[in-house]
Motif scaffolding. Structure first.
Motif, PDB file in Angstrom:
ATOM      1  N   TYR A 173      13.717  25.068 -21.420  1.00 32.02           N
ATOM      2  CA  TYR A 173      14.885  25.609 -20.724  1.00 32.02           C
ATOM      3  C   TYR A 173      14.447  26.153 -19.367  1.00 32.02           C
ATOM      4  CZ  TYR A 173      16.945  25.367 -25.378  1.00 32.02           C
ATOM      5  OH  TYR A 173      17.390  24.911 -26.592  1.00 32.02           O
ATOM      6  N   LEU A 174      15.344  26.077 -18.386  1.00 29.89           N
ATOM      7  CA  LEU A 174      15.080  26.548 -17.029  1.00 29.89           C
ATOM      8  C   LEU A 174      16.120  27.583 -16.640  1.00 29.89           C
ATOM      9  CD1 LEU A 174      14.512  22.953 -15.854  1.00 29.89           C
ATOM     10  CD2 LEU A 174      12.768  24.693 -15.500  1.00 29.89           C
ATOM     11  N   VAL A 208      19.698  25.837 -17.713  1.00 30.37           N
ATOM     12  CA  VAL A 208      19.951  24.418 -17.966  1.00 30.37           C
ATOM     13  C   VAL A 208      18.865  23.875 -18.897  1.00 30.37           C
ATOM     14  CG1 VAL A 208      20.988  24.148 -15.680  1.00 30.37           C
ATOM     15  CG2 VAL A 208      18.593  23.478 -16.028  1.00 30.37           C
ATOM     16  N   SER A 209      19.172  22.760 -19.541  1.00 29.71           N
ATOM     17  CA  SER A 209      18.213  22.090 -20.407  1.00 29.71           C
ATOM     18  C   SER A 209      17.189  21.356 -19.557  1.00 29.71           C
ATOM     19  CB  SER A 209      18.935  21.087 -21.312  1.00 29.71           C
ATOM     20  OG  SER A 209      18.017  20.186 -21.906  1.00 29.71           O
ATOM     21  N   LYS A 214      21.624  19.583 -18.184  1.00 29.46           N
ATOM     22  CA  LYS A 214      22.966  20.047 -18.529  1.00 29.46           C
ATOM     23  C   LYS A 214      22.965  21.566 -18.699  1.00 29.46           C
ATOM     24  CE  LYS A 214      24.521  15.767 -20.704  1.00 29.46           C
ATOM     25  NZ  LYS A 214      25.022  15.129 -21.959  1.00 29.46           N
ATOM     26  N   THR A 215      24.063  22.174 -18.264  1.00 31.42           N
ATOM     27  CA  THR A 215      24.177  23.628 -18.352  1.00 31.42           C
ATOM     28  C   THR A 215      24.205  24.073 -19.811  1.00 31.42           C
ATOM     29  OG1 THR A 215      25.358  23.782 -16.249  1.00 31.42           O
ATOM     30  CG2 THR A 215      25.592  25.623 -17.772  1.00 31.42           C
ATOM     31  N   VAL A 216      23.350  25.050 -20.140  1.00 28.04           N
ATOM     32  CA  VAL A 216      23.330  25.647 -21.477  1.00 28.04           C
ATOM     33  C   VAL A 216      24.233  26.873 -21.497  1.00 28.04           C
ATOM     34  CG1 VAL A 216      21.865  26.704 -23.245  1.00 28.04           C
ATOM     35  CG2 VAL A 216      20.995  24.792 -21.877  1.00 28.04           C
ATOM     36  N   LEU A 263      19.156  31.614 -25.312  1.00 24.21           N
ATOM     37  CA  LEU A 263      19.770  30.341 -25.713  1.00 24.21           C
ATOM     38  C   LEU A 263      21.286  30.333 -25.544  1.00 24.21           C
ATOM     39  CD1 LEU A 263      17.711  29.544 -28.949  1.00 24.21           C
ATOM     40  CD2 LEU A 263      17.344  28.707 -26.631  1.00 24.21           C
ATOM     41  N   THR A 264      21.919  31.515 -25.534  1.00 28.17           N
ATOM     42  CA  THR A 264      23.387  31.558 -25.459  1.00 28.17           C
ATOM     43  C   THR A 264      23.905  32.281 -24.226  1.00 28.17           C
ATOM     44  OG1 THR A 264      23.551  33.628 -26.696  1.00 28.17           O
ATOM     45  CG2 THR A 264      23.481  31.577 -27.980  1.00 28.17           C
ATOM     46  N   GLY A 265      23.057  33.126 -23.602  1.00 24.66           N
ATOM     47  CA  GLY A 265      23.515  33.929 -22.470  1.00 24.66           C
ATOM     48  C   GLY A 265      24.289  35.161 -22.892  1.00 24.66           C
TER      49      GLY A 265
END
Length: 802
Positions: A173-174, A208-209, A214-216, A263-265
């Motif tokens: 993840y970035l 993002v992944s 893609k936006t996580v 992982l979820t914000g």
């Protein structure tokens, strides 16, 4: 052809890697690399690698390396390569020579001011770019081919925050954020005024992944931005600071530190009302976070394993879990924390009160936490690096840093456990000329102690430890061997005749604190500086030089040859440059047939580099199958001899341009080596594998007109130095590059070598040259569609090298 430098130049591992917090790139990089901001998942730039402590023991490896016309990102180190980006182009650079090994316009957006390094993980490079109206985005580029993989969606705001990578449950993840410049753009964003010119800008922090971009998750903030506010990420939480939300000032209350689920914000915890914008990445050491603000506050905050942040006491008094100290001036760069000490850069542009403060971080911070401070030349903006070398009996730590002031060099502060009195900041490196500029760059250091960085000049610089000024090798017969020693170069190939039984090494330029030891073919022999050669064709000698904790290994491969020798020491096929990837693989003694893997890129010309083992042996290259005539085009008759284009200035290898007449057929050339005494001849067969039988119809070759010849190069001047000369000239119209010829006679027949400058805007070149009188001339060339036109030669310049 006297010089012998093995260009692979693989240095031996010198020290252990990081003391704490290596980047969490499982399987992606070795312990010798430097692959992200501060090379630490905790943003804590602590390393065991030892570098030069002062200018007397430092040397610049190369200084004319500039990418593009604008800013370049701070370098990453991956193996023997550096990775940087400028504008939309990504570069892979040989970290020993500064030569570009590969470049590609791989980015959809532009790296802009390029304030922070890219990230390297699992064979992929990641960068934050500005794609104009599309916004700020993250992009992925293949680390080997430099071809684009993906780019994320864009977000409003400026991408001036460090990029962070984390692998969680096997997936990458970035994380990064966007902010706004100081001034009127700090006004709040109003949803009701969306699209209005007088509205503020919506700021974001997003994930993002790493697999597809893609936006996580993402969070938005209408009031506070994320400007240089890099995140610290674990498997359980991500934590980062923000601006204060005050359109009128950077140093007032209102900033926030958030802790979110990575992982979820989803928000876990936050601390509000902190004083001043956070303009630095949060550093984690153990269970505590450390960060400074533009309001001069330096915070120490406990964080639980679940991401819960400690809160200030209701009374405002200090407590063990949440505390801060007011340092009086703004804090613009990340701190470094190690064994109960925090090293914090503070500055005041108005008063010039710039300094590094050493704080006691082992307990709650307060007005008594300052141990001492050291004045520095300018604003310490770039993140510092703390070297804690192994083997130093004093336990000394060396703080390396840059300042945002000309000439943009490197400084070092030495600190030892228990020290309470301030020392001085030693200047390690001072850029000169075009390299002198302001600097906000962090540093990277290789396993062998080479510091890499950039400043606002756009140049990339490499500063190596210098413990010796020279090494001479002499045989037991009293014959000196040719060794073009340079303090920053590590590997050498030396040729001795077969009558030599041993070689004696003599070093120069070392001080009383520097020791030398030798090993021969892996066997240690202490301070004895004589190496027996034995009966083997090659003898491996390692010269180990130590001064304090700094340790440098020099490797000498002594090759026994005679006048009957007809071997090659260099056989390399590259896409262009001498130090690009060798498509033929390793040169193996006794092997005389070499073939590339299948070439699928449609490129029809390659560069063949050859050099005989014996300096006076003769090399010729002949067409054998499907070789294109370099002058007339079409098929070159089998058996025709090819002319070399120029010699490489590093190792004197000759370059031949090999083109394919038919892109559907394999291309074969013969490299013939004739011994000095003419008694032995050896042929090397080189095949460019097109993967075709040759029965297919030839691919149509578009007709390309030869470009118009460029103008004559004028105002050529040449200044001699110690074993070098510097050439300057004025730009020639229509030129895409310049060819320089150096010889020992006015007719350019003796000791001739050719060099090139591929950048038309570069109007100077420094050339290493042995003592004596030489003659120099040059001409411009124009290249288009694979064809080259040369302009007339300049006037000949005579110069005496000291």
């Amino acid at each position: 052809m006297k010089r012998r430098i093995r260009v692979s130049i693989a240095a031996a591992a010198m020290l252990a890697f990081l003391l704490a917090g290596a980047c969490a790139f499982a399987g992606s990089s070795s312990e010798s690399d430097w692959t992200c901001f501060q090379n630490s998942e905790n943003n804590n730039g602590v390393t065991a690698r030892a570098a030069a402590p002062d200018a007397a023991h430092a040397v610049s490896l190369w200084g004319d390396v500039k990418m593009g016309t604008r800013s370049v990102t701070p370098p990453l180190i991956v193996g023997e390569d550096l990775f940087v980006a400028s504008e939309k182009t990504v570069y892979r650079i040989d970290r020993r020579t500064g030569n570009v090994r590969k470049k590609a316009e791989a980015l959809h957006g532009d790296v802009g001011f390029a304030m922070h390094p890219m990230v390297y993980a699992d064979g992929t490079l990641y960068a934050v770019t500005d794609a104009g109206s599309e916004g700020t985005m993250i992009e992925a580029v293949d680390g080997k081919t430099l071809q684009p993989r993906w780019h994320s969606r864009g977000y409003t705001g400026l991408g001036l925050t460090q990029l962070t990578y984390r692998k969680i449950n096997g997936k990458g993840y970035l994380y990064t954020g966007t902010g706004v410049y100081d001034g009127k753009n700090r006004q709040h964003y109003d949803e009701a005024k969306a699209g209005s010119a007088d509205n503020g800008i919506l700021r974001w922090f997003f994930c993002v992944s790493a697999e597809d971009g893609k936006t996580v998750w993402s969070i938005k903030d209408a009031e506070r931005g994320f400007y240089w506010a890099g995140a610290c990420v674990t498997d359980r939480y991500i934590v980062f600071g923000s601006d204060n939300g005050d359109p009128g000032g950077l140093d007032t209350d209102g900033s926030v530190i958030r802790s979110l689920d990575p992982l979820t914000g989803k928000e876990i915890s936050r601390v509000e009302g902190l004083k001043g914008d956070f303009r630095s990445a949060i550093v984690r050491d153990g269970d505590f976070l450390y960060a400074g603000t533009m309001g001069g506050r330096f915070y120490r905050i406990h964080i639980g394993e679940d991401g819960t942040l400690a809160q200030p006491s209701a009374s405002g008094d200090e407590n063990g879990d949440f505390s801060c100290v007011d340092l009086g001036e703004s804090i613009r760069g990340a701190a470094v924390v190690y064994k109960g000490r925090a090293y914090v850069g503070v500055s005041n542009k108005n008063t010039g009160n710039n300094r590094y403060v050493v704080l006691d971080s082992s307990r709650a911070l307060n007005e008594k936490s300052e141990i001492y401070s050291v004045p520095v030349a300018g604003t310490p903006t770039g993140a510092p690096l703390l070297s804690v070398p192994e083997g130093d009996p004093s336990g000394a730590r060396y703080l390396y840093f840059t300042c945002n002031v000309e000439p943009g060099g490197i400084w070092c502060i030495r600190d030892v456990p228990g020290q309470t009195e301030a020392g001085a900041a030693e200047q390690v490196f001072v850029p000169e000329g075009a390299q002198a500029q302001f600097c906000i760059s962090p540093l990277a250091v290789s396993r062998d102690g080479i510091l890499y960085y950039k400043n606002d000049s756009g140049y990339i610089m490499a500063i190596a430890p210098r413990l010796l000024s020279g090494v001479k090798l002499t045989t037991d017969k009293g014959k000196p061997l040719s060794v073009p020693f340079q303090p920053g170069m590590r590997d050498y190939q030396v040729v001795a005749d077969d009558t030599a039984a041993s070689v004696k090494l003599a070093v120069s330029g070392r001080d009383g604190e520097t020791s030398c030891s030798l090993s021969v073919n892996g066997e240690e022999q202490g301070e004895t500086m004589t190496a027996k050669l034995g009966d083997a064709a090659e003898t491996k000698i390692r010269l180990r030089v130590k001064r304090g904790a700094v340790c440098v290994d020099y490797h000498f491969t002594v090759v026994r040859v005679t006048e009957k020798d007809a071997e090659l020491s260099v056989l390399s096929l590259t896409e262009d440059g001498r130090y690009d990837d060798n498509l033929l693989g390793e040169l193996i003694r006794g092997q005389d047939r070499y073939q590339t893997k299948q070439l699928e890129n449609g490129k029809d010309t390659y560069s063949l580099w050859v050099l005989p083992l014996h300096s006076e042996a003769e090399v010729r290259v002949y067409a054998r199958e499907n070789v294109r005539d370099p002058e007339k085009g079409g098929l070159l008759k089998a058996g025709s001899e090819l002319d070399y284009s120029w010699r490489d200035e590093m190792d004197d290898s000759q370059k031949y341009v090999i083109g394919s007449a038919d892109l559907n057929k394999n291309t074969v050339v013969n490299v013939r080596v004739t011994s000095k005494d003419k008694s032995t001849t050896r042929d090397y067969l080189v095949t460019l594998n097109r993967g075709k039988s040759g029965t297919d119809e030839p691919k149509p070759r578009p007709e390309v007109k030869k470009p118009a010849p460029p103008a004559k190069v004028k105002s050529v001047s040449c200044k001699a130095g110690r074993k070098k000369l510097t050439l300057k000239w004025k730009k020639a119209s229509r030129a895409t590059g310049y060819e320089i010829t150096v010889a020992k006679d006015r007719k350019f027949r003796k000791g001739k070598k050719k060099l090139r400058v591929d950048r038309p805007k570069k109007l100077s070149k420094t050339i290493r040259q042995k003592k004596g009188t030489v003659y120099v001339r040059m001409r411009a060339y124009a290249r288009s569609g694979g064809k080259t036109a040369y302009g007339p030669y300049s006037k000949t310049v005579r110069v005496k090298v000291r």
